[in-house]
Structure formats: C-alpha cells, structure tokens
Design a protein around this motif. Structure first.
Motif, PDB file in Angstrom:
ATOM      1  N   UNK A  52       0.860  -1.180   0.000  1.00 17.88           N
ATOM      2  CA  UNK A  52       0.000   0.000   0.000  1.00 17.88           C
ATOM      3  C   UNK A  52       0.897   1.231   0.000  1.00 17.88           C
ATOM      4  N   UNK A  53       0.376   2.308  -0.541  1.00 17.70           N
ATOM      5  CA  UNK A  53       1.105   3.575  -0.512  1.00 17.70           C
ATOM      6  C   UNK A  53       0.583   4.408   0.645  1.00 17.70           C
ATOM      7  N   UNK A  54       1.526   4.888   1.445  1.00 16.55           N
ATOM      8  CA  UNK A  54       1.127   5.610   2.638  1.00 16.55           C
ATOM      9  C   UNK A  54       1.444   7.082   2.477  1.00 16.55           C
ATOM     10  N   UNK A  55       0.475   7.915   2.770  1.00 13.52           N
ATOM     11  CA  UNK A  55       0.738   9.350   2.754  1.00 13.52           C
ATOM     12  C   UNK A  55      -0.141  10.051   3.775  1.00 13.52           C
ATOM     13  N   UNK A  56       0.090  11.325   3.933  1.00 10.96           N
ATOM     14  CA  UNK A  56      -0.743  12.084   4.855  1.00 10.96           C
ATOM     15  C   UNK A  56      -1.182  13.360   4.170  1.00 10.96           C
ATOM     16  N   UNK A  57      -2.357  13.765   4.571  1.00  7.09           N
ATOM     17  CA  UNK A  57      -2.881  14.971   3.952  1.00  7.09           C
ATOM     18  C   UNK A  57      -2.486  16.204   4.751  1.00  7.09           C
ATOM     19  N   UNK A  70       4.381  14.224   5.720  1.00  6.02           N
ATOM     20  CA  UNK A  70       3.866  15.198   4.758  1.00  6.02           C
ATOM     21  C   UNK A  70       4.832  15.355   3.588  1.00  6.02           C
ATOM     22  N   UNK A  71       4.293  15.302   2.401  1.00  3.44           N
ATOM     23  CA  UNK A  71       5.122  15.494   1.220  1.00  3.44           C
ATOM     24  C   UNK A  71       5.697  14.209   0.642  1.00  3.44           C
TER      25      UNK A  71
END
Ligand code: HEM
Ligand SMILES: [Cu+2]
Ligand SMILES: [Cu+2]
Lengths: 616, 271
Positions: free
Chosen positions: B176-181, B200-201
């Motif tokens: 899965x690709x993990x990111x934050x808004x 972030x980023x």
C-alpha cells in the motif's frame, strides 16, 4: 601544569583584594551573585522545585491513564479551570500535560541540575580554582533561566487555560509548524520555542565557561589525568553542549520563521519544514517545498547528544562517590575517561536511531543501527568498572552509596532496553510505544536522578556547612526506588503489548483494554514516589538551617573541594591548593602511612619524596 | 542492616524477572502472535535479543548484588582492596560485548532489508500498490483504484473511497502507498508488527503479508494532535475473491444514484 600557576595566583590574589575591603550587599551576595557556589545553589534550588512541578504534571498524566476521563482530584475542581470539561482532563489538555512534563524535566530539571547546579558548584572547587573563568557570564547563565521559565509559563496560558503547548517535547512539524494544526499549535507553540531557545542560551553560556575554566584554571599539579571523573564528565558534557546546541538553536529559529507567516503579518514566508499542498484543518493548501524530516534530523542531532548531556555528569559524580563510599580507587580510571569520550564521540553519529520508522533511506537505518549498537559498548564498560569499584571495598552503607548503587542497577536496565530499540526491525514494533518510555525513564530517572539524589547528600555539607539526615535519605531512597520500579518497569510490558505513547485514552482500542489494572498499579506507585519526594525536600530545607554542623571533610574524601572550609568562603580556598596525586588514592600505602584510609589530593608527600610512587 | 541492602539489590531483579516470566501467561505480552510473515521474523529477532539481554541482566545485577554482599559481610576493620583496575579484565569486557553487539547488528540486516528496501520487496507486492492510505486528523482515508485498473498517484475518476477500513487479501504480499494529507502520522498495526510514519510530502510504499483472514487493528503511532488516540481503524484480511467482491460492492455503492432500478431491491448488484 605549572604554566598556569602564575596567572592563577595573580588572579586569585587580586580577587581577594578587591573584595576584602567592602561588604557585599544582600543582593550582590545572594541574588545577582557572581560566586560560582551561590549560582550553583541557585540552580540546585530552582531545579529541585521544578522537579516538583514536572512531577505534578506527570501525576496528572498518570491520573488520566489510570482513571480515564474521571474528574481530577484537587485541581479539577479547585480553580474552575475545567468548567467546560466538568473537571476532566480534555484530550488537548492531556497533550499539554505530557509535553510540558517532558519539557520541564529535560530543560528545567535534568540539564540545569547537572551542568548548572553541580557543574557550577564543583568545577572550581574540584580543580582548585577560586571561581569560574567568566563569573559574570556564569551569573547570566542562571538568570537566563528565568526568562525561559517565564516563556514556558506564558505558553501554559496564552492559548487559554486548557491548551498549552501540546506537540511533544520533540515538536515535530507540520503539527508544530502550522498554527491551525491543533489548539496548541498557535501562540503556545511560539512561546514554547522561545523558552527552549533561552534555555539554550543559558546552557551555552555555561558550557563556554566550564570548558575555559577546566582548561585554564586548574591548580598546580592538577594534570588532566588527576582530574576527578566528575570534572572529566563536565568537560566532555560542555563540549557536547557547545557543538550540538547551535544546531537545535538554528532549527528552532527556522521553525519560528516558518511560523511567522502564520502568526504575524510579515513577509517572512519561510517553509523550511512544510511541503507543498498540505491541507491542515481545511485551511488553504500550503505552498513551497520544505521537508518535515529536516527538523527530525536537526532536532535529534542535538537531542541525542543531549541525552548524554543528561547522563554523563551523573556518571562522573557517581564514580567519585562510589570510590569514596567503598574506600578504594575507581576501577579503571582511564577506561572510564576513554569510554566517556567514546560515548560523546559516537553520540554525534547515532541520531538517526530516533527515525527508524520515519521513511528515511534504509541504508541509513543500517548505519545508524550499527553506530547505536556500538555506543552501548562504552556504557557496558562503565558498568563493569563501577561493579569493579565496589568489589572488595569497605562499603559505607549510607544513602549516598545506596543511591549510587541504584544508579548502576537501573542504568543496566535502561542500557539493555536500548539494545532492543537499536535493532531496527524490533524498533519498528517498539517505536513510539511505552517501551521507549520505559527505556528513557530508566536512564533519566533510574540513573541520572538517583545520581543526583546521591550527589545532593554528598556535597550538601560543602554547600551549607551542615549535613543532611542519612536516615531520612534512606527512607527516601527505599520509597523512591520501589515507586520508580513499580511505575516504570511495567512500561516495558505495556510496550510489548503494543500500547502507543501519547494516547489520552488507550482503552479505546480493544486490544489494550485489559491493561487498565496494570496502569492503575503504576499510577499508585507513581503517587507513592511523588509523595516520597517531600522527604527529600523536607530534609534538604530543614538540614540547610538545622542540620548537624559539619567539618571540612566529613566523608574522608580525597578531592580538592574537601580541603576548603565548609562552606567555602568567597574565593574558595584559604590555602591555595596544590595537587600531588590522583583523586582516588583511598586505602593506598601512602594513606596508611598516615594512619588513615584516604589521602587528600593536597596532602604533600613526605619531605624528600618528590614524586609519588604511583601516578596516573 | 548491611546485609539487608545487599539482599535488596538481589531481590528486585528477581521480582523483575518473575514479572517478565509471568507476563505472557497474564496477557501482559504481545497482543497476539505475529499475524504477518515479517512479524515472525521481527519476533524471532526480539526473542534472540531478549535471551542475550536477559543473561546480561542476570549476570550484571547478580555481580552487583554479590560485590555488595561481600562488602556487607566483610570485617569492618579490614582494609579495602587497593587496586586501580586490571588491564586484562578491561580487555575482556571490551572485546566480548563488542562481539555480541556486532553479532546482534548483523542478525538484523536481512530482515531490515526485507522490510524496507524496495528492490527486495516480493514480486507480487512490487506489481503495484493495492490501495493508497491517506492519514488525516483523525482518520484513515483509503483509496482503491477502480477494479481492473492500476492505482495512480493522483486520484482518478473511478477510484473507490472508504474511511477507516482497509481490505487486503490474506496470504498474499500486499503493498500500500502511505501518505498524509496534513500533519505527520504513523501507520501502526500491532498484530502485524507493521509501523511506518506517514510524512507530509512523501508517498511511502509499505508491504506486508497477512497470514490468515481476519480483522486487525490499525492505529496512529505518531503524535498528530489532540485526537491522536482515536485514529482507530481496521485492516480486514480476506480471500482474494472476498476482496474483489468487496471492491465491486464498494463500486456499486459509490455509483448508486438513488434511482431504483427494476427489481434489484436493496441487495447490492452482484456483478
Ligand atoms: C546503551 C545505550 C543506549 C542505546 C543503545 C539507546 C538507544 C535508543 C534508541 C534506539 C532510541 C529510539 C527509540 C525509538 O524512538 O524508537 C532511544 C530513545 C531514547 N533514549 Fe536511548 N539509548 C541508550 C542510552 C540512553 C541514555 C543513556 C539516555 C539518557 C540519559 C537515553 C535517552 C533516551 C531518550 C530520552 C529517548 C527517547 C526520546 C523520545 O522519543 O522522546 N538513551 N534510545
Ligand atoms: Cu538517541
Ligand atoms: Cu495520527
């Protein structure tokens, strides 16, 4: 060694002269004093009181973990602070509690009590100087603590009574960078950063002074390898501080600049730590291309060395005290010095172990893992040498010794738990769980604070000319030791059970529900431990005025400080000290020849013997 | 009294050890055996370190208690041992722990590479991310590609969304690709022994293979604000068929326009 003598003598002399003739006012003697002893005691009293503040914050944290969302006893109702919450701890208040607990303990207790209080008091006395190299700078280093404390105090209240700074002592951006990110990310965060910077100013003034003093002002004969380990540790700590702190200060200012665009209508729109297109709380997306990981690198580049700043001086002091209480030399003096130097050196290349889950390059993870494992080695060497120091000694079982033994016993636990966390795959599971909380409380409370408890009692007679009650100190020791282990040992298990740190209510998650009783046990232990500190406080302040009067050398110790009067007058030594031997020649043949088991560093060898048979 | 203190320093490590031994039986231990393949490796390393550390703990605390006991039972008038140390001992206790520490480091490397080094991800995981997990204050937003398509970095019109529930196939390596808004969070699945910060980023790929179907907790492990503790979500591991059925259902629900079609009733579409 001899080269500094003339300068020192001239200085000492002129000093006596200028002060001999006029009486000092109360203010210049006890308040804005430039005397290192007064400054040291000012630091000590301030930090001991701050210890109680930090402790109270911790108990509030523990209250929430044991009795989540129940009304806080005493303060919940008292001030009507929490009207809206009906006396409960709100989640944002909880984040403030653990943030300020850590900030107070680290920046207002542990760092200043070691370097500020003991460093100030002991450095000139143990090297035989009449004061610090820069007495006014020294005074300023204490008085800069006050604006720092003021800023921390303001940060508690600017955001409203229940939202102080709440982004953790690590203050990771973006949370700490954008004012709208949380109730505590606005003004409280700015005040917190200002306070942090001011603490840094204070520490930096201290370190410059300590380095200069130790290098330049040693008494004749006080060679580097005749310095007590306390002095070595203070010296190495000062170097660590001087090299690491600027990085934190710079990072702090970068964060302040990032925040300016939020807080003030300025044109500073730095985005050091904020990447583009972050949308926090429905505010407009950010512009720019900063990097939040940059903060973590800069922060830990300071804060890992800082954890040793919070430990090394205690290691040095404990070595001194153990030798004295066991009536024998420190086992492996030079390995002790070299391992402290190794810890300091390696301490600069391990910061990444706080970032194993941060998404940095895995190759970096491997490198930082190896360097971190290696830093456990000098720690292990020190432990073995302390045990060797106790080995076959004539142990004086007083509270000083017991606290020092507890230092060793508990440091072992903290060092060993570090190994789990240095191993990256295992740390992936343990990172940000209570296992980490257990680890650093064993090193910071278990080791450093127990060392401080011992140090307070050991040097109390020199500070105030009176002794503390050993019986009360023993009671304090037992209760604190039991309370400490009852509070922190189970945290290892909570960590293994996967309980994350900084959770206002872990029990929201089904797999943690059954840990509530254990948390209640821990809170009760913590309350016990908190109450026990009143024994220390009581003993401290009572003995200051009513304790048994003491002599110059109540412990029959060897250091130069014990050749001065208790308490030493202005300028410290009535007879300018000359150092003839190492600091740990307890039970040496030379001492025996004098019919005692100690021999002061200042005791001249019998006439005719120019050089002592044994020398380091 | 002296003997009491020596015993005191022997006694508490025994209590500590007893607590550790009793812990698994009292459920004060891992929340469950590892439920992912990497989890087994991580636990294996944990137990290896635990054995080494426990032996060191016993050895050093026993030695500390012993030297205190000797001091306590010593004739008070006899003199202390005048010694500045021993070269031989210093060398032994430098070299032996150094080897042990290097040994521990070396045992970690392969597992670390398996977990984190992209080129060592299993082929099935490398094929592409199953979903994108976006953390935000205080929830997890899951984005799946339209069934039959690949996940794109930018949201696509046909993408499927759900909150706080991630469906993945069991017994298949999954990425899965993990990111934050917004701020930093961390993806923590305790029973899978998975943890990864969402920065972030950055978009950070992570992979795991859940061994059996079931539900597993997902929570946040990086302080992200006042609601940090309540980022509660779950990972549902199902057969690959179950996952694709779920996605089809999700698609149907998402495309539901509220206009009832002939006799479909409230059962969602089968195809
Ligand atoms: C034996 C040597 C040590 C090793 C191998 C070690 C290793 C580690 C590692 C790997 C972490 C990061 C864990 C994580 O966040 O996942 C850590 C955290 C920490 N260590 Fe150590 N450590 C050692 C000694 C010490 C000492 C002597 C101190 C302090 C006097 C200390 C204080 C701390 C603190 C305060 C943290 C937590 C910081 C935070 O996240 O808030 N450690 N240690
Ligand atoms: Cu560190
Ligand atoms: Cu979060």
């Amino acid at each position: 060694m001899a080269t500094v003598t003339p300068a020192l003598d001239a200085h000492g002399h002129s000093h006596d002269h200028s002060h001999g003739h006029h009486e000092q006012s109360f203010i210049s003697k006890y308040v804005f004093s430039t005397d290192h002893k007064v400054i040291g005691i000012q630091f000590l009293i301030t930090t001991v009181l701050m210890l109680m503040v930090g402790g109270a914050l911790a108990l509030a944290v523990r209250w929430q973990l044991a009795f989540p969302w129940e009304n806080m006893p005493i303060i919940g109702k008292a001030f009507g602070l929490f009207k809206t919450e009906g006396g409960q701890i709100s989640p944002e208040f909880y984040t403030m509690l653990f943030t300020m607990h850590a900030s107070v303990m680290i920046f207002l207790v542990i760092i200043p009590v070691l370097a500020g209080a003991f460093g100030n008091f002991l450095i000139p006395l143990q090297i035989g100087a009449d004061d610090m190299a820069f007495p006014i700078l020294n005074m300023l280093s204490y008085w800069f603590m006050w604006p720092a404390m003021f800023c921390f105090a303001v940060s508690f209240v600017v955001g409203g009574a229940t939202a102080g700074p709440g982004n953790g002592w690590t203050s990771y951006p973006v949370l700490s960078d954008i004012a709208s990110a949380s109730p505590s990310s606005g003004a409280p965060q700015t005040w917190w950063l200002l306070g942090l910077t001011l603490v840094g100013v204070s520490s930096m003034m201290g370190s410059v002074n300590y380095m200069t003093t130790i290098i330049n002002m040693r008494a004749p004969g006080m060679t580097l390898f005749r310095m007590p380990l306390t002095i070595w540790s203070m010296f190495i700590t000062a170097i660590l501080q001087a090299f690491a702190l600027p990085v934190l200060t710079a990072a702090g200012f970068m964060l302040v600049f990032d925040r300016m665009s939020e807080m003030l209508p300025t044109d500073i729109h730095s985005v050091f730590f904020v990447p583009a297109n972050v949308v926090v709380n429905n505010a407009a997306p950010t512009i720019g291309g900063g990097q939040p990981l940059l903060w973590q690198h800069l922060f830990w580049f300071y804060s890992h060395p800082a954890v040793y700043i919070m430990l090394l001086p205690a290691m040095g002091m404990v070595s001194d005290m153990l030798a004295c209480m066991c009536r024998k030399p420190v086992f492996g003096y030079k390995p002790m010095v070299y391992s402290m130097a190794a810890i300091a050196g390696l301490g600069f290349i391990v910061w990444g172990h706080h970032m194993f889950t941060s998404g940095m390059n895995p190759a970096l993870g491997m490198t930082f893992m190896t360097s971190t494992m290696m830093i456990a080695l000098p720690s292990a060497i020190k432990v073995f040498n302390w045990i060797g120091t106790i080995w076959d000694g004539n142990i004086q079982f007083n509270a000083v010794f017991l606290n020092c033994a507890a230092f060793v016993a508990l440091f072992i636990v903290g060092g060993l738990s570090g190994i789990f966390m240095a191993a990256v795959p295992v740390d992936i599971y343990f990172h940000d769980t209570y296992f980490i909380v257990a680890h650093f409380h064993y090193v910071l409370f278990g080791a450093t604070l127990f060392g401080v408890f011992a140090g307070i009692q050991f040097w109390f007679p020199k500070m105030f000319g009176r002794e503390m009650s050993d019986g009360v100190q023993k009671a304090h020791f037992v209760l604190t030791f039991i309370g400490m282990n009852g509070t922190f040992f189970p945290m290892h298990l909570l960590g293994i059970a996967g309980m994350p740190r900084r959770y206002a209510d872990p029990y929201l998650h089904g797999y943690l529900e059954h840990l509530l009783p254990m948390n209640q046990f821990m809170t009760i232990s913590a309350i016990l431990m908190g109450c026990a500190q009143f024994l220390l406080l009581g003993n401290f302040f009572y003995s200051m005025f009513y304790g048994k009067k003491t002599t110059r050398n109540p412990w029959n110790a060897n250091g130069l400080e014990w050749s001065a009067p208790s308490p030493p007058g202005h300028g410290n030594f009535d007879v300018p000290p000359v150092c003839y031997r190492g600091p740990y020649e307890y039970s040496s043949p030379e001492a025996e020849a004098l019919g005692q088991d100690f021999i002061l560093q200042t005791t001249a060898p019998p006439a005719g013997v120019v050089r002592v048979a044994h020398g380091h | 009294m002296k003997k009491f203190w020596a015993l005191f320093f022997w006694f508490w490590p025994i209590v500590a050890l007893w607590v550790c031994f009793a812990a698994p039986g009292r459920n004060w231990w891992f929340p469950s055996p590892p439920k992912s393949t990497l989890g087994h490796q991580i636990d294996g390393l944990f137990y290896l370190i635990l054995i080494i550390v426990a032996l060191t703990f016993v050895g050093t605390e026993a030695a500390l208690g012993y030297v205190m006991w000797r001091g306590a039972t010593k004739d008070a008038s006899s003199k202390a041992w005048f010694s500045h140390g021993s070269h031989k001992l210093e060398i032994i206790w430098t070299i032996v722990p150094a080897f042990v520490l290097v040994f521990i480091s070396l045992t970690q490397l392969d597992v670390l590479a398996d977990i984190r080094v992209l080129s060592k991800f299993p082929d099935e995981a490398k094929k592409g991310a199953l979903a994108e997990v976006t953390a935000r204050q205080f929830e997890w937003r899951i984005r799946y590609p339209k069934p039959g398509t690949m996940l794109m970095t930018d949201p696509q019109p046909g993408d499927l969304y759900f909150v706080n529930e991630l469906h993945v196939p069991a017994a298949v390596p999954t990425m899965v690709n993990l990111r934050t808004q917004d701020v930093q969070h961390a993806f923590f699945a305790p029973k899978l022994r998975v943890k990864q910060d969402a920065v972030p980023g950055l978009v950070i790929p992570l992979w795991f293979e859940i061994e059996e179907a079931g539900e597993y907790e997902l929570l946040c492990a990086e302080l992200c604000g006042w609601g940090h503790y309540k980022m509660k979500a779950r990972i549902v591991a199902d057969s690959p068929k179950g996952v694709s059925d779920y996605l089809t259902r999700l698609e149907a629900e998402q495309n539901e326009d509220g206009v009832a079609e002939a006799p479909a009733g409230e059962e969602s579409a089968e195809e």
